[in-house]
Scaffold this motif. Structure first.
Motif, PDB file in Angstrom:
ATOM      1  N   LEU A   1       1.059 -47.757  25.343  1.00  0.00           N
ATOM      2  CA  LEU A   1       1.850 -48.950  25.637  1.00  0.00           C
ATOM      3  C   LEU A   1       2.950 -49.123  24.608  1.00  0.00           C
ATOM      4  O   LEU A   1       2.892 -48.553  23.510  1.00  0.00           O
ATOM      5  CB  LEU A   1       0.955 -50.209  25.601  1.00  0.00           C
ATOM      6  CG  LEU A   1      -0.208 -50.278  26.581  1.00  0.00           C
ATOM      7  CD1 LEU A   1      -1.082 -51.480  26.258  1.00  0.00           C
ATOM      8  CD2 LEU A   1       0.302 -50.362  28.013  1.00  0.00           C
ATOM      9  N   GLU A   2       3.936 -49.909  24.986  1.00  0.00           N
ATOM     10  CA  GLU A   2       4.954 -50.365  24.035  1.00  0.00           C
ATOM     11  C   GLU A   2       4.953 -51.886  24.066  1.00  0.00           C
ATOM     12  O   GLU A   2       4.385 -52.495  24.977  1.00  0.00           O
ATOM     13  CB  GLU A   2       6.331 -49.832  24.440  1.00  0.00           C
ATOM     14  CG  GLU A   2       6.432 -48.314  24.355  1.00  0.00           C
ATOM     15  CD  GLU A   2       7.762 -47.824  24.895  1.00  0.00           C
ATOM     16  OE1 GLU A   2       8.772 -48.536  24.684  1.00  0.00           O
ATOM     17  OE2 GLU A   2       7.779 -46.763  25.532  1.00  0.00           O
ATOM     18  N   TRP A   3       5.625 -52.481  23.084  1.00  0.00           N
ATOM     19  CA  TRP A   3       5.648 -53.950  23.037  1.00  0.00           C
ATOM     20  C   TRP A   3       6.153 -54.557  24.343  1.00  0.00           C
ATOM     21  O   TRP A   3       5.708 -55.616  24.760  1.00  0.00           O
ATOM     22  CB  TRP A   3       6.502 -54.435  21.865  1.00  0.00           C
ATOM     23  CG  TRP A   3       5.695 -54.627  20.602  1.00  0.00           C
ATOM     24  CD1 TRP A   3       5.777 -53.904  19.457  1.00  0.00           C
ATOM     25  CD2 TRP A   3       4.684 -55.630  20.376  1.00  0.00           C
ATOM     26  NE1 TRP A   3       4.874 -54.375  18.527  1.00  0.00           N
ATOM     27  CE2 TRP A   3       4.189 -55.432  19.071  1.00  0.00           C
ATOM     28  CE3 TRP A   3       4.141 -56.657  21.147  1.00  0.00           C
ATOM     29  CZ2 TRP A   3       3.193 -56.233  18.513  1.00  0.00           C
ATOM     30  CZ3 TRP A   3       3.134 -57.462  20.602  1.00  0.00           C
ATOM     31  CH2 TRP A   3       2.677 -57.230  19.299  1.00  0.00           C
ATOM     32  N   LYS A   4       7.080 -53.848  25.018  1.00  0.00           N
ATOM     33  CA  LYS A   4       7.631 -54.429  26.250  1.00  0.00           C
ATOM     34  C   LYS A   4       6.577 -54.546  27.363  1.00  0.00           C
ATOM     35  O   LYS A   4       6.768 -55.274  28.336  1.00  0.00           O
ATOM     36  CB  LYS A   4       8.843 -53.622  26.726  1.00  0.00           C
ATOM     37  CG  LYS A   4       8.525 -52.203  27.186  1.00  0.00           C
ATOM     38  CD  LYS A   4       9.757 -51.564  27.812  1.00  0.00           C
ATOM     39  CE  LYS A   4       9.563 -50.089  28.120  1.00  0.00           C
ATOM     40  NZ  LYS A   4       8.357 -49.750  28.889  1.00  0.00           N
ATOM     41  N   ASP A   5       5.474 -53.817  27.189  1.00  0.00           N
ATOM     42  CA  ASP A   5       4.403 -53.912  28.186  1.00  0.00           C
ATOM     43  C   ASP A   5       3.499 -55.125  27.962  1.00  0.00           C
ATOM     44  O   ASP A   5       2.608 -55.400  28.768  1.00  0.00           O
ATOM     45  CB  ASP A   5       3.534 -52.643  28.151  1.00  0.00           C
ATOM     46  CG  ASP A   5       4.366 -51.391  28.398  1.00  0.00           C
ATOM     47  OD1 ASP A   5       5.167 -51.416  29.357  1.00  0.00           O
ATOM     48  OD2 ASP A   5       4.227 -50.420  27.632  1.00  0.00           O
ATOM     49  N   ILE A   6       3.656 -55.789  26.814  1.00  0.00           N
ATOM     50  CA  ILE A   6       2.798 -56.943  26.492  1.00  0.00           C
ATOM     51  C   ILE A   6       3.501 -58.212  26.988  1.00  0.00           C
ATOM     52  O   ILE A   6       4.596 -58.538  26.546  1.00  0.00           O
ATOM     53  CB  ILE A   6       2.549 -57.041  24.967  1.00  0.00           C
ATOM     54  CG1 ILE A   6       1.959 -55.728  24.423  1.00  0.00           C
ATOM     55  CG2 ILE A   6       1.654 -58.232  24.633  1.00  0.00           C
ATOM     56  CD1 ILE A   6       0.572 -55.397  24.894  1.00  0.00           C
ATOM     57  N   ASP A   7       2.843 -58.914  27.897  1.00  0.00           N
ATOM     58  CA  ASP A   7       3.469 -60.112  28.483  1.00  0.00           C
ATOM     59  C   ASP A   7       3.388 -61.311  27.555  1.00  0.00           C
ATOM     60  O   ASP A   7       4.253 -62.172  27.586  1.00  0.00           O
ATOM     61  CB  ASP A   7       2.789 -60.456  29.810  1.00  0.00           C
ATOM     62  CG  ASP A   7       2.945 -59.323  30.793  1.00  0.00           C
ATOM     63  OD1 ASP A   7       4.082 -59.087  31.217  1.00  0.00           O
ATOM     64  OD2 ASP A   7       1.945 -58.637  31.088  1.00  0.00           O
ATOM     65  N   ALA A   8       2.319 -61.389  26.770  1.00  0.00           N
ATOM     66  CA  ALA A   8       2.178 -62.530  25.867  1.00  0.00           C
ATOM     67  C   ALA A   8       1.210 -62.176  24.747  1.00  0.00           C
ATOM     68  O   ALA A   8       0.315 -61.347  24.923  1.00  0.00           O
ATOM     69  CB  ALA A   8       1.660 -63.748  26.626  1.00  0.00           C
ATOM     70  N   VAL A   9       1.422 -62.806  23.596  1.00  0.00           N
ATOM     71  CA  VAL A   9       0.452 -62.736  22.506  1.00  0.00           C
ATOM     72  C   VAL A   9      -0.148 -64.136  22.370  1.00  0.00           C
ATOM     73  O   VAL A   9       0.587 -65.113  22.192  1.00  0.00           O
ATOM     74  CB  VAL A   9       1.109 -62.300  21.185  1.00  0.00           C
ATOM     75  CG1 VAL A   9       0.087 -62.328  20.045  1.00  0.00           C
ATOM     76  CG2 VAL A   9       1.692 -60.898  21.320  1.00  0.00           C
ATOM     77  N   VAL A  10      -1.468 -64.211  22.525  1.00  0.00           N
ATOM     78  CA  VAL A  10      -2.164 -65.488  22.351  1.00  0.00           C
ATOM     79  C   VAL A  10      -2.734 -65.488  20.943  1.00  0.00           C
ATOM     80  O   VAL A  10      -3.502 -64.587  20.577  1.00  0.00           O
ATOM     81  CB  VAL A  10      -3.286 -65.646  23.402  1.00  0.00           C
ATOM     82  CG1 VAL A  10      -4.147 -66.863  23.095  1.00  0.00           C
ATOM     83  CG2 VAL A  10      -2.686 -65.760  24.802  1.00  0.00           C
ATOM     84  N   THR A  11      -2.333 -66.440  20.122  1.00  0.00           N
ATOM     85  CA  THR A  11      -2.745 -66.415  18.712  1.00  0.00           C
ATOM     86  C   THR A  11      -3.714 -67.539  18.377  1.00  0.00           C
ATOM     87  O   THR A  11      -3.846 -68.514  19.124  1.00  0.00           O
ATOM     88  CB  THR A  11      -1.540 -66.562  17.767  1.00  0.00           C
ATOM     89  OG1 THR A  11      -1.071 -67.919  17.840  1.00  0.00           O
ATOM     90  CG2 THR A  11      -0.426 -65.605  18.110  1.00  0.00           C
ATOM     91  N   SER A  12      -4.338 -67.390  17.209  1.00  0.00           N
ATOM     92  CA  SER A  12      -5.275 -68.402  16.700  1.00  0.00           C
ATOM     93  C   SER A  12      -4.543 -69.548  16.011  1.00  0.00           C
ATOM     94  O   SER A  12      -5.181 -70.393  15.389  1.00  0.00           O
ATOM     95  CB  SER A  12      -6.231 -67.736  15.713  1.00  0.00           C
ATOM     96  OG  SER A  12      -5.501 -67.124  14.653  1.00  0.00           O
ATOM     97  N   LEU A  13      -3.214 -69.579  16.102  1.00  0.00           N
ATOM     98  CA  LEU A  13      -2.446 -70.614  15.403  1.00  0.00           C
ATOM     99  C   LEU A  13      -2.782 -72.007  15.929  1.00  0.00           C
ATOM    100  O   LEU A  13      -3.067 -72.190  17.114  1.00  0.00           O
ATOM    101  CB  LEU A  13      -0.946 -70.370  15.591  1.00  0.00           C
ATOM    102  CG  LEU A  13      -0.353 -69.175  14.834  1.00  0.00           C
ATOM    103  CD1 LEU A  13       1.070 -68.912  15.291  1.00  0.00           C
ATOM    104  CD2 LEU A  13      -0.403 -69.406  13.329  1.00  0.00           C
ATOM    105  N   LEU A  14      -2.728 -72.959  15.003  1.00  0.00           N
ATOM    106  CA  LEU A  14      -2.921 -74.353  15.377  1.00  0.00           C
ATOM    107  C   LEU A  14      -1.580 -74.908  15.827  1.00  0.00           C
ATOM    108  O   LEU A  14      -0.531 -74.375  15.456  1.00  0.00           O
ATOM    109  CB  LEU A  14      -3.436 -75.140  14.171  1.00  0.00           C
ATOM    110  CG  LEU A  14      -4.636 -74.526  13.446  1.00  0.00           C
ATOM    111  CD1 LEU A  14      -5.009 -75.368  12.238  1.00  0.00           C
ATOM    112  CD2 LEU A  14      -5.823 -74.401  14.382  1.00  0.00           C
ATOM    113  N   PRO A  15      -1.577 -75.976  16.626  1.00  0.00           N
ATOM    114  CA  PRO A  15      -0.302 -76.538  17.066  1.00  0.00           C
ATOM    115  C   PRO A  15       0.570 -76.903  15.857  1.00  0.00           C
ATOM    116  O   PRO A  15       0.095 -77.511  14.908  1.00  0.00           O
ATOM    117  CB  PRO A  15      -0.717 -77.810  17.818  1.00  0.00           C
ATOM    118  CG  PRO A  15      -2.138 -77.609  18.183  1.00  0.00           C
ATOM    119  CD  PRO A  15      -2.727 -76.730  17.140  1.00  0.00           C
TER     120      PRO A  15
END
Lengths: 399, 317
Positions: free
Chosen positions: B232-246
């Motif tokens: 894969l390449e980054w362009k294949d990743i639709d979203a990154v879901v992170t542990s970040l708080l709002p």
């Protein structure tokens, strides 16, 4: 398929001493260190334990750790054993390593000492996270020179270190890591001494596993780790192979939170799985390093499972908890290292203080030490609360 | 090395959201609340009241969520039960500890001690389901779930088992909250609790877990490895879901190239040790609703360690 996971290093600290040589010598010379606790501050001086005869201060010195940095006793014991294992396997900076730790007590020794102060002010805030099993594990990982890029902590009570070793084996077999350090650490704490005491399964005398007159277990403490590698990787870097991990099995007895089923169904299943993974037959097993805690329930249940598995061809059976006490989450680590020493030196330690056969069992454990014998395969059992039963098989390096 | 994926056959949760609810009904937790507790379901359909009375809340929730997720997947007894918990049955641990500290080392009631080991959760599920298969418990703080998921994935890929019940649970108590509140890590979002269950299988169908790993080393190396090994390449990743708080700075995820969509989930489940299990459930919910094939990387960070879980869905329409 014997010999797929090579064991290229080992480290141990327990009531038997520090390091492989001292441990081996104590076992060979029948030295039993079970005694009333000296370093643990408790009112239960009538409950003998397999305590590591080093104060926290002595452990700090042994680890060359700054005493200003508070570490749980589990971490200190873990650092001693993990560094030995690293050195024994000649691991160096740059080696990419996974560290899998079995522990349950974690930093409870710190928590029980300062818990009330935590709620009275902020002086001890920095110590609060030390309670966590992951934090005490990371402290051990950070003390190593090799590059520990992955840590995991397994807590299945008294089988935790066995499951940590099995997880390590899977990481290697799946090609995710070439080198894994796995085992367990557990320190004595008032919390778990009192917990076991409330269950009324602690013996006021040194324990007598499998003896008809057994009166319960002695708690112990310690840490032990082994270095696992694929055989190919070990050969490629010219590592000395002490033994192989050839089989591992895990089942759940699913019977009761603190008792084993009367027929030892879970125990039998765990041993069968390990033998199957190793592609061996029960008759290939030369010695069973039993879970053998010395409680009425465990030894009968485990004994029944051994009878079902081996029938009238019972191999040597013995428990080394009569030397070390029951080091709970570290127990399978200690017994892994002891099993490896037995394979390397061709001996079976005595099941100390055995006098009378249990009428419910048709075999007796090894009452006297056996020396100058050739062992090919050792099966090591570890069974935890909640029926978390695990078995490991260690095999001689020269097979 | 590209490995075969494992598939999420069903997922379920009991947390600060409505029990067993789905993406459409998730709503952000109030930002002013310091601690938001679980919304418990009626446990009677899952556990007889006589039995559940003797169980602590974390075990009750874990059994209920396990039964719910197994029903959804149409499985009675799983081949393996693998649990993750950051701090286990902390309520019972606190009670036993306080009894010991207040009353001295005598006359202690064993029942709280018995329930205080972390593997109580997994073994009670096993006892309740009568499952004698593989059973293990991972307790690596904020990465307890990732350890449990990785072990599940390895057993499924090897074919040792065909399905795994994966359960991640943590509970929050006033005492624990009082201690965690001192640490910056727990500030900025309600501290919460939850139990999340998955049925994973090695037979294709459903949202796939393509990779899972954690690293104490350089996170961008690990992401590069995951992308490379999965072709894969980054362009294949639709979203990154992170542990970040709002509202938290995304500096720690600076390795994600600009233009990749960044999402968070802790506004829904709050902060707790095994919250990343809810994160995986959230990824699955988002992927299932895309209507086309997609890929989401779930990324978490704590004390310099990162974890990555690569998920994907294939649209069959």
């Amino acid at each position: 398929m014997c010999g797929r996971i090579a064991i290229t290093g080992a480290g141990i600290v327990s009531a038997l001493g520090t390091g492989l040589d001292e441990t081996c010598r104590s076992l060979m010379e029948n030295i039993c260190p079970i005694a009333p606790p000296k370093h643990l501050k408790t009112i239960h001086s009538n409950l003998p334990c397999g305590e590591v005869d080093l104060s926290d201060a002595q452990l700090y010195d042994l680890c060359h750790e700054d005493r200003g940095r508070v570490l749980s006793r589990s971490s200190l014991l873990g650092i001693v054993a993990a560094r030995q294992a690293q050195e024994d396997a000649s691991l160096v900076p740059g080696d990419r390593v996974a560290f899998i730790n079995g522990t349950t007590v974690g930093g409870m020794d710190i928590t029980e000492r300062y818990y009330k102060q935590y709620f009275q002010g902020s002086d001890y805030d920095a110590l609060i996270p030390l309670h966590l099993d992951g934090v005490s594990t990371d402290a051990i990982a950070d003390s190593l020179e090799c590059d520990v890029v992955f840590t995991d902590v397994i807590s299945t009570a008294c089988s935790a270190a066995a499951n940590a070793i099995a997880m390590g084996a899977e990481l290697i077999e799946s090609g995710r890591f070439d080198i894994v350090i796995a085992g367990g650490t557990e320190c004595l704490s008032k919390y778990h001494l009192n917990g076991f005491n409330s269950l009324m399964i602690l013996s006021q005398e040194p324990c007598r596993p499998f003896d008809a007159g057994r009166k319960g277990l002695n708690l112990g403490e310690g840490a032990a780790y082994i270095v696992l590698e694929s055989k190919a990787h070990a050969k490629e870097r010219g590592a000395r192979i002490r033994a192989f991990l050839s089989g591992w099995g895990n089942t759940c007895d699913a019977y009761h939170q603190t008792a084993s089923s009367p027929d030892g169904a879970g125990a039998l299943e765990a041993m069968l799985k390990a033998i199957q993974v190793a592609r061996l037959q029960p008759s290939d097993i030369d010695y069973v390093n039993a879970h053998g805690t010395g409680t009425e329930n465990n030894d009968l249940s485990e004994g029944k499972a051994l009878m079902s598995l081996f029938g009238d061809r019972m191999p040597y059976v013995g428990s080394t908890k009569c030397f070390t006490g029951h080091a709970t989450s570290a127990a399978a680590g200690l017994e892994a290292v002891i099993s490896i020493l037995c394979l390397e030196h061709g001996f079976v330690p005595a099941n100390l203080r055995f006098r009378t056969k249990d009428p419910g069992l048709d075999f007796s454990p090894v009452a006297e030490k056996k020396e100058n014998i050739k062992l090919n395969h050792v099966l090591s059992n570890s069974f935890g609360f909640g029926g978390n039963d695990s078995s490991l098989i260690f095999s001689r390096a020269e097979l | 090395m590209k490995r075969s994926p494992v598939y999420i056959k069903a997922s379920s949760h009991i947390c600060a959201q409505e029990p067993f609810s789905t993406l459409e009904s998730f709503s952000p937790l109030p930002q002013d609340g310091a601690m938001v507790l679980c919304k418990d379901p009626d446990f009677r359909p899952f556990i007889p009241p006589m039995v559940s009375r003797r169980m602590n809340s974390i075990v009750k929730r874990s059994i209920a969520v396990s039964r719910h997720v197994l029903d959804k997947a149409g499985i009675q007894s799983p081949d393996a039960i693998i649990s993750g918990t950051g701090i286990g049955c902390v309520g019972d641990t606190e009670v036993f500890l306080k009894q010991m500290l207040d009353n001295g080392e005598n006359m202690l009631n064993p029942s709280r001690f018995i329930c205080s080991t972390p593997n109580t959760i997994g073994s009670q599920i096993a006892i309740y389901l009568g499952s004698r298969g593989f059973n293990s418990t991972h307790v690596n703080d904020m990465f307890a779930f990732e350890g449990a998921l990785l072990e599940s994935v390895m057993l499924l890929q090897k074919g040792s088992v065909e399905n795994v019940l994966l359960c991640a649970a943590d509970q929050m108590t006033d005492g624990l909250y009082g201690l965690l509140d001192r640490d910056a890590f727990w500030k900025g979002i309600p501290v919460s609790e939850g139990a999340v269950g998955f049925v994973l299988s090695n037979s294709p169908g459903g949202v796939a877990v393509d990779d899972v790993m954690l690293t104490r080393s350089n996170p961008s190396w690990e992401v590069d490895r995951i992308l490379r090994e999965n072709s894969l390449e980054w362009k294949d990743i639709d979203a990154v879901v992170t542990s970040l708080l709002p509202g938290e700075s995304s500096e720690r995820f600076a390795f994600v190239p600009e233009g990749v969509q960044m999402l968070t989930y802790k506004q829904y489940c709050g902060q707790y040790f095994t919250a990343s299990a809810f994160g995986l459930l959230y990824c699955g919910e988002v992927l299932q609703r895309r209507g086309k094939s997609g890929r989401i990387l779930l990324a978490s960070c704590n004390r310099g360690t990162y974890s990555f879980i690569l998920t994907s869905s294939v649209c069959t329409n």
